[in-house]
Design a protein around this motif. Structure first.
Motif, PDB file in Angstrom:
ATOM      1  N   GLU A   1      65.345  23.097  30.885  1.00 33.20           N
ATOM      2  CA  GLU A   1      64.895  22.645  32.211  1.00 33.20           C
ATOM      3  C   GLU A   1      65.668  21.404  32.657  1.00 33.20           C
ATOM      4  OE1 GLU A   1      62.581  23.886  34.278  1.00 33.20           O
ATOM      5  OE2 GLU A   1      61.521  25.325  33.042  1.00 33.20           O
ATOM      6  N   ARG A   2      65.910  20.485  31.727  1.00 34.61           N
ATOM      7  CA  ARG A   2      66.657  19.272  32.060  1.00 34.61           C
ATOM      8  C   ARG A   2      68.092  19.585  32.454  1.00 34.61           C
ATOM      9  NH1 ARG A   2      66.409  16.580  27.316  1.00 34.61           N
ATOM     10  NH2 ARG A   2      64.238  16.909  26.891  1.00 34.61           N
ATOM     11  N   SER A   3      68.713  20.508  31.739  1.00 35.87           N
ATOM     12  CA  SER A   3      70.124  20.795  32.007  1.00 35.87           C
ATOM     13  C   SER A   3      70.310  21.724  33.198  1.00 35.87           C
ATOM     14  CB  SER A   3      70.792  21.395  30.771  1.00 35.87           C
ATOM     15  OG  SER A   3      70.338  22.708  30.588  1.00 35.87           O
ATOM     16  N   ASN A   4      69.279  22.475  33.567  1.00 33.63           N
ATOM     17  CA  ASN A   4      69.381  23.395  34.693  1.00 33.63           C
ATOM     18  C   ASN A   4      68.081  23.360  35.497  1.00 33.63           C
ATOM     19  OD1 ASN A   4      70.028  25.359  36.478  1.00 33.63           O
ATOM     20  ND2 ASN A   4      70.508  26.910  34.958  1.00 33.63           N
ATOM     21  N   PRO A   5      68.030  22.530  36.546  1.00 33.95           N
ATOM     22  CA  PRO A   5      66.792  22.389  37.331  1.00 33.95           C
ATOM     23  C   PRO A   5      66.391  23.660  38.089  1.00 33.95           C
ATOM     24  CG  PRO A   5      68.409  20.715  37.951  1.00 33.95           C
ATOM     25  CD  PRO A   5      69.061  21.626  36.977  1.00 33.95           C
ATOM     26  N   GLU A   6      67.266  24.653  38.131  1.00 31.02           N
ATOM     27  CA  GLU A   6      66.932  25.897  38.829  1.00 31.02           C
ATOM     28  C   GLU A   6      65.787  26.655  38.161  1.00 31.02           C
ATOM     29  OE1 GLU A   6      70.462  28.231  39.311  1.00 31.02           O
ATOM     30  OE2 GLU A   6      71.560  26.527  40.134  1.00 31.02           O
ATOM     31  N   PHE A   7      65.472  26.324  36.929  1.00 27.10           N
ATOM     32  CA  PHE A   7      64.343  26.968  36.263  1.00 27.10           C
ATOM     33  C   PHE A   7      63.023  26.619  36.936  1.00 27.10           C
ATOM     34  CE2 PHE A   7      67.063  27.418  32.387  1.00 27.10           C
ATOM     35  CZ  PHE A   7      66.874  28.768  32.209  1.00 27.10           C
ATOM     36  N   LYS A   8      62.960  25.429  37.534  1.00 26.83           N
ATOM     37  CA  LYS A   8      61.766  24.955  38.251  1.00 26.83           C
ATOM     38  C   LYS A   8      60.501  25.096  37.404  1.00 26.83           C
ATOM     39  CE  LYS A   8      63.818  25.978  42.653  1.00 26.83           C
ATOM     40  NZ  LYS A   8      63.848  26.872  43.794  1.00 26.83           N
ATOM     41  N   GLU A   9      60.617  24.707  36.161  1.00 26.61           N
ATOM     42  CA  GLU A   9      59.524  24.687  35.185  1.00 26.61           C
ATOM     43  C   GLU A   9      58.967  26.065  34.842  1.00 26.61           C
ATOM     44  OE1 GLU A   9      56.633  21.657  35.437  1.00 26.61           O
ATOM     45  OE2 GLU A   9      58.067  20.153  36.080  1.00 26.61           O
ATOM     46  N   ARG A  10      59.686  27.120  35.190  1.00 28.10           N
ATOM     47  CA  ARG A  10      59.260  28.474  34.805  1.00 28.10           C
ATOM     48  C   ARG A  10      59.378  28.663  33.302  1.00 28.10           C
ATOM     49  NH1 ARG A  10      63.338  30.976  38.597  1.00 28.10           N
ATOM     50  NH2 ARG A  10      62.682  30.038  40.529  1.00 28.10           N
ATOM     51  N   LEU A  11      60.452  28.121  32.757  1.00 25.39           N
ATOM     52  CA  LEU A  11      60.678  28.282  31.313  1.00 25.39           C
ATOM     53  C   LEU A  11      59.610  27.542  30.510  1.00 25.39           C
ATOM     54  CD1 LEU A  11      62.740  29.821  29.689  1.00 25.39           C
ATOM     55  CD2 LEU A  11      64.112  27.775  29.569  1.00 25.39           C
ATOM     56  N   LEU A  12      59.233  26.361  30.981  1.00 23.76           N
ATOM     57  CA  LEU A  12      58.154  25.619  30.326  1.00 23.76           C
ATOM     58  C   LEU A  12      56.844  26.383  30.403  1.00 23.76           C
ATOM     59  CD1 LEU A  12      58.744  21.887  31.289  1.00 23.76           C
ATOM     60  CD2 LEU A  12      58.530  22.820  29.012  1.00 23.76           C
ATOM     61  N   THR A  13      56.571  26.948  31.552  1.00 26.09           N
ATOM     62  CA  THR A  13      55.348  27.741  31.709  1.00 26.09           C
ATOM     63  C   THR A  13      55.369  28.934  30.772  1.00 26.09           C
ATOM     64  OG1 THR A  13      55.222  27.080  34.022  1.00 26.09           O
ATOM     65  CG2 THR A  13      53.910  28.986  33.358  1.00 26.09           C
ATOM     66  N   PHE A  14      56.509  29.592  30.687  1.00 29.67           N
ATOM     67  CA  PHE A  14      56.632  30.742  29.797  1.00 29.67           C
ATOM     68  C   PHE A  14      56.484  30.319  28.337  1.00 29.67           C
ATOM     69  CE2 PHE A  14      59.048  33.878  27.346  1.00 29.67           C
ATOM     70  CZ  PHE A  14      58.349  35.018  27.709  1.00 29.67           C
ATOM     71  N   ALA A  15      57.072  29.180  27.983  1.00 29.19           N
ATOM     72  CA  ALA A  15      56.967  28.690  26.591  1.00 29.19           C
ATOM     73  C   ALA A  15      55.515  28.357  26.246  1.00 29.19           C
ATOM     74  CB  ALA A  15      57.850  27.476  26.390  1.00 29.19           C
ATOM     75  N   ASP A  16      54.787  27.795  27.199  1.00 27.87           N
ATOM     76  CA  ASP A  16      53.389  27.451  26.953  1.00 27.87           C
ATOM     77  C   ASP A  16      52.497  28.678  26.897  1.00 27.87           C
ATOM     78  OD1 ASP A  16      53.952  24.793  26.813  1.00 27.87           O
ATOM     79  OD2 ASP A  16      53.417  24.360  28.891  1.00 27.87           O
ATOM     80  N   ARG A  17      52.793  29.657  27.736  1.00 23.01           N
ATOM     81  CA  ARG A  17      51.934  30.841  27.852  1.00 23.01           C
ATOM     82  C   ARG A  17      52.491  32.044  27.107  1.00 23.01           C
ATOM     83  NH1 ARG A  17      47.725  28.499  30.322  1.00 23.01           N
ATOM     84  NH2 ARG A  17      48.317  27.426  32.194  1.00 23.01           N
ATOM     85  N   GLY A  18      53.562  31.849  26.325  1.00 21.76           N
ATOM     86  CA  GLY A  18      54.231  32.962  25.656  1.00 21.76           C
ATOM     87  C   GLY A  18      53.347  33.760  24.718  1.00 21.76           C
ATOM     88  N   GLU A  19      52.310  33.155  24.189  1.00 23.14           N
ATOM     89  CA  GLU A  19      51.445  33.841  23.233  1.00 23.14           C
ATOM     90  C   GLU A  19      50.313  34.606  23.928  1.00 23.14           C
ATOM     91  OE1 GLU A  19      52.349  33.812  20.037  1.00 23.14           O
ATOM     92  OE2 GLU A  19      54.024  32.566  20.663  1.00 23.14           O
TER      93      GLU A  19
END
Length: 167
Positions: A82-100
């Protein structure tokens, strides 16, 4: 994607830790040999120097290798991306948190949307190969310098290094 990124982050942390350990070994050896020379390489001073060398290496390994490797996880990998590519717009963080959470119907939509951005932001962009190679080179250089000191170091530096490491 996150698994690959987490793997690259672990390699980077391991390479950085290896470089830190090698340079700590070299630096501690030089300082301790110069200090022990003042005591004419006596047995007591060599025992103390070996203890300090072991302590320096243990601290470098703990704080430079073990702690960073334990800190690398899926969430940290997502945060780095997310830091290196702001285009994720926190989607990756959301996916990492909700991945389970497999029962969430929106998780699949989020994953598909995130993969579109992930194709543009490959893991090598987040953790460049040159960073890993640089740290590995530093570790090799530190070990090579230490080996040179041990095998063919000049005057008392070589002798003291051989006594300190070889016994």
């Amino acid at each position: 994607y996150l698994r690959n990124l987490e793997s690259r982050l672990k390699w980077s942390a391991a390479a950085r830790g290896g470089a830190l350990i090698a340079l700590a070994a070299l630096g501690a050896t030089l300082v301790l040999v110069v200090a022990v020379r003042q005591f004419a390489f006596s047995e007591v001073s060599m025992t103390g120097a070996r203890f300090l060398l072991f302590l320096a290496l243990a601290l470098a390994a703990a704080f430079g290798l073990v702690v960073p490797l334990l800190a690398v996880n899926r969430r940290r990998a997502a945060r780095s991306a997310e830091r290196s590519n702001p285009e994720f717009k926190e989607r990756l963080l959301t996916f990492a948190d909700r991945g389970e959470d497999a029962e969430n119907p929106f998780l699949e939509l989020l994953a598909a949307d995130t993969m579109e951005v992930a194709r543009q932001a490959e893991p090598e962009r987040v953790v460049p190969k040159r960073r890993i190679v640089g740290f590995v080179s530093g570790a090799v250089a530190g070990c090579a310098a230490l080996a040179w000191l041990f095998l063919a170091g000049p005057s008392y530096l070589g002798y003291g290094t051989a006594l300190l490491w070889g016994g």
